[in-house]
Each structure stands twice: as structure tokens, then as C-alpha cells.
Design a protein around this motif. Sequence first.
Motif, mmCIF file in Angstrom:
data_model
loop_
_atom_site.group_PDB
_atom_site.id
_atom_site.type_symbol
_atom_site.label_atom_id
_atom_site.label_comp_id
_atom_site.label_asym_id
_atom_site.label_seq_id
_atom_site.Cartn_x
_atom_site.Cartn_y
_atom_site.Cartn_z
ATOM 1 N N SER A 1 0.828 -1.205 0.000
ATOM 2 C CA SER A 1 0.000 0.000 0.000
ATOM 3 C C SER A 1 0.872 1.269 0.000
ATOM 4 O O SER A 1 1.906 1.304 0.658
ATOM 5 C CB SER A 1 -0.888 -0.018 1.246
ATOM 6 N N LYS B 1 -6.930 5.519 -1.001
ATOM 7 C CA LYS B 1 -6.380 4.167 -1.024
ATOM 8 C C LYS B 1 -7.242 3.291 -1.907
ATOM 9 O O LYS B 1 -8.459 3.423 -1.914
ATOM 10 C CB LYS B 1 -6.433 3.596 0.397
ATOM 11 N N THR B 2 -6.636 2.434 -2.635
ATOM 12 C CA THR B 2 -7.426 1.503 -3.426
ATOM 13 C C THR B 2 -7.907 0.413 -2.485
ATOM 14 O O THR B 2 -7.107 -0.143 -1.738
ATOM 15 C CB THR B 2 -6.561 0.915 -4.547
ATOM 16 N N VAL B 3 -9.221 0.148 -2.508
ATOM 17 C CA VAL B 3 -9.742 -0.825 -1.536
ATOM 18 C C VAL B 3 -10.229 -2.117 -2.176
ATOM 19 O O VAL B 3 -10.465 -3.102 -1.495
ATOM 20 C CB VAL B 3 -10.874 -0.221 -0.668
ATOM 21 N N ALA B 4 -10.401 -2.114 -3.482
ATOM 22 C CA ALA B 4 -10.838 -3.354 -4.151
ATOM 23 C C ALA B 4 -10.133 -3.442 -5.491
ATOM 24 O O ALA B 4 -9.599 -2.445 -5.987
ATOM 25 C CB ALA B 4 -12.345 -3.310 -4.372
ATOM 26 N N PRO C 1 -5.673 -3.349 -4.491
ATOM 27 C CA PRO C 1 -5.396 -2.673 -3.217
ATOM 28 C C PRO C 1 -4.021 -3.085 -2.716
ATOM 29 O O PRO C 1 -3.623 -4.235 -2.890
ATOM 30 C CB PRO C 1 -6.488 -3.187 -2.282
ATOM 31 N N ASP D 1 -1.124 -3.824 5.042
ATOM 32 C CA ASP D 1 -1.786 -3.006 6.061
ATOM 33 C C ASP D 1 -2.385 -3.834 7.189
ATOM 34 O O ASP D 1 -2.763 -3.299 8.209
ATOM 35 C CB ASP D 1 -2.932 -2.202 5.427
#
Length: 441
Positions: A73, A104-107, A130, A134
Motif C-alpha cells: 500500500s 487508497k485503493t480498496v478493491a 489494493p 496493512d
Amino acid sequence: MSDYSSRNGDALSQNGYASPSNPSLIASPNNAASPVIRKKLMGFVGFSNLPNQVHRKSVRKGFQFTAMVVGESGLGKSTLINTLFNTGLYQPKEPLPPSAERPKTVAIESISADIEENGVRLLLTVVDTPGFGDFVNNDESWRPIVEDIESRFDQYMEYENKVNRQKLIDNRVHACLYFIQPTGHSLRPIDIEFMSRLHTRVNLIPVIAKADTMTDEEIADFKTRVLADIACHKIHIFQAPTYENEDEESLAEAEEIASKIPFAVVGSDKIVTTPDGRKVRGRAYPWGVVEVDNEEHCDFVKLRQMLIRTYMEELREYTNDVLYENWRTEKLLGMGVVQDPTVFKEVNPAVRNHEERVMHEAKLAKMEAEMKMVFQQKVAEKESKLKQSEEELYARHKEMKEALDKQRGDLEEKRRRIESGRPLTPEGKSSTGRKKGFLRT
Ligand SMILES: Nc1nc2c(ncn2[C@@H]2O[C@H](COP(=O)(O)OP(=O)(O)OP(=O)(O)O)[C@@H](O)[C@H]2O)c(=O)[nH]1
Ligand SMILES: [Mg+2]
């Protein structure tokens, strides 16, 4: 008619086509292993236009290319996607306030764009994933990514199995940029784990993220260490192929690209002003500007060149011929489908040819045997007929001979009688009768 064909034949040979009067140009179809005969044609035939034909066809159909970014990330994956295609290809769904950070890219997200350059269409898709690292436990964070890559293979296999394969949509990932944190040390266990999981499924292209945070020397050292780690863990990264008969320029380009792996990249979709007043894509620092498109500053240009200009076709080819094929075999074996070698035997043209020839020969032999039988039968018939007529003839001959013999016997008898002066017939005993009888004979 014959006049026409002979004139036509001459015209063809004048044009350099293969013709009966120019047999040296006809390749022997039976001799597949014969060496290639380099023949100078006497005129323009036109197959040299094949590359253009292929080109035209591909241009009409357009190209499909999918790249994926993977890495921890915050390493600048989403930023690089935007930088790579020089567009706001990857726009946040809602406009952000100017000061806001990129979210933030979450998917896993795919972003596609139909791009056209000089009449060539490219359907470009970038898959943003993502970042990992993290979570408290990052052990399985590679799983959704590998699953995404495999589900695209699945989808492609489904398309392949459809009856209408005209519009085969290729959503497979052709290249995966793996972002390495610019630590300056060696690869971390999580990177090794990720790359080992990915390398059998996708063309891995390692990149060193945020290269502007390291000095040139540090980058050079880090690159060496990363490559050594990759080799040590037997991770397969995409190798730029070189071809024997390439011109010097292409060879130099291939070498240059290969020497930059892993690419040290800097991403930015912001335009900044350099101290000398130029407006460039880059990152401005109090001590100066890092230019994204400047080869002195980072390898971004080389990376783009590799992906788009030089090796797109190789990346697609390797994905299709090796990665996808291996996955398909594994999958089918996993499903309990054991490859039936006879299927391939049938498909193999050489074996099939041989089989057909054997069958043809057997058929010929059978026909020949049949013909022989018919012939023998006819000969036998004729022979028996001949024999019969011979017998008939013989019988007639015998009959005639007997008749003749009898006649001869009679005549001899008569002669004997005449010579001995005896009357020929019992009635002709009188002198007149005798005379008469004698005269009659
Ligand atoms: N110094 C430096 N910063 C960068 C670079 N590229 C991106 N950044 C910054 O790094 C931060 C994270 O960038 P993103 O592009 O969102 O990173 P990401 O890898 O997509 O992050 P996730 O979506 O969480 O995986 C942003 O503040 C960017 O401005 C770079 O090349 N150098
Ligand atoms: Mg992101």
C-alpha cells in the motif's frame, strides 16, 4: 482450349509464378523436412505484403492489452497507472478537493480505455489492486490477486469453448508490474511470497517504486540486490526475447530495456514547472524537480516503451502460449480430465497424413486384389470356353476324319476292284452294264 491454357501458363511463368514450365518453384509437398530453397522470383508475387495484411487485420480488430499493478500500500500504483497512459484514465469516482490525497485503493478495479494512435486501436485495461501490508496478518493477501488472474483465464476458456469465437474477448492479464518498496536492502519475505505465487500465472515485471527517494548509486545497488534475490528464489520474471536476425538498432533497444530491469519509476500526473521554466510531468521538491519523462531521472519511459512499444506482442504471446496453457492443463488435470493422446494424434497433421496414406494404400491393395480375382475369373471362363470349343472342334475333326477315312476306304476298295477287273457293283455283271458302270465312275 489448349491454346488458351498454354498461353496462360506462359504468362504465369513470365510473372514468376510456379507453373509446369517452371517446375523449380514448386515445393515438393511430400518432403516437408527438405531445406528451404531460396529462390529469386522473376517478378512480384505479392506475399511480401503479408505483414501488412496481418497488420491491417489487427488494426481493424484492434488490440487488447491488460496490465496489472501489485504491491504494498502507498507505493504509488494508482499514481503510476495515470502516469503510464498520460491521462486521467483512473479518475476517482467523485471529484476530490484539490488538496486531497489520492484515496487508497480498496478493491480490485479494472479501468479500460479505447485508445487510438495513428489509426491503431488499443483497448487498454489496467487492473489496480489494493495495496497489501496493512493488515496484522498479511499471509494470504496474495490470494485475491491470484484468484483474479485465474478467474480471467477461466473466462477466456469459456469464450474459447463457445460456438461463436469470432469475438473472443481477451481479459487475461498480460503484464503485472510488481512494486518493490525502495528500502535499499534486499527483497522482503512478503515480496518473495507474492512473486512466487504470481510468476506461474502472469508476466512479472518488477519495478522499484518511488525511485525519487533514492540516489542513483543506491538505485544501482538495490537493483543488483533485487535481481540476485529474484534469481536465488527462482522467481521467473519477464525476459525480453532477442531474435537472431534483428538489426543493430533493435538489439541495442532490447539490451537497453533489459539493463533497466527492475525499472526504477517515479509517478506523477501533475504538471510542474522546472527551474528553467519548462512545464513537465513530475514531482517538485525544494531542491528541484524530478521529471517523470526524463530518462536521466528515472526508468519510467523505458518501462512504458517495454510495455507498449516493444514487447506488448511478446507479453501477450507468452501469456497465451505458456502461462494460460499451463494453467489450463493444470485445471483440466485437477478436474480429472486426463489428456487423451489419441486426440492429439488425430490433430497432428503428420500422423494423420500417415494414417490416411496407410488407409489409402490398404484400399488400393484391396481393389487390386479384387481386380485380380475378377481377371482370373474371366481368364478361367475364357479358358473353359476355349477348351469347350476346342473339344467341339476336335470332335468335328474326328468325325470328318472318320468320314474321310471311310470315303478313302470305299475308294480304295473300288480301285482294287477295278484293277482286279471285277465289276464295281453286283448289278453291273453284264458287259454293257460293266461298261456303263465303268464309265460312270
Ligand atoms: N515520492 C513519490 N511519491 C509518490 C510516487 N508515486 C506516488 N506517490 C505518492 O504516494 C502516495 C500513494 O500513492 P497511490 O498511487 O495512491 O499509491 P497506491 O500504491 O495506489 O496505494 P494503495 O491504493 O493503498 O495500494 C500518494 O501520496 C502519491 O502522491 C513517486 O513516484 N514518488
Ligand atoms: Mg491505489
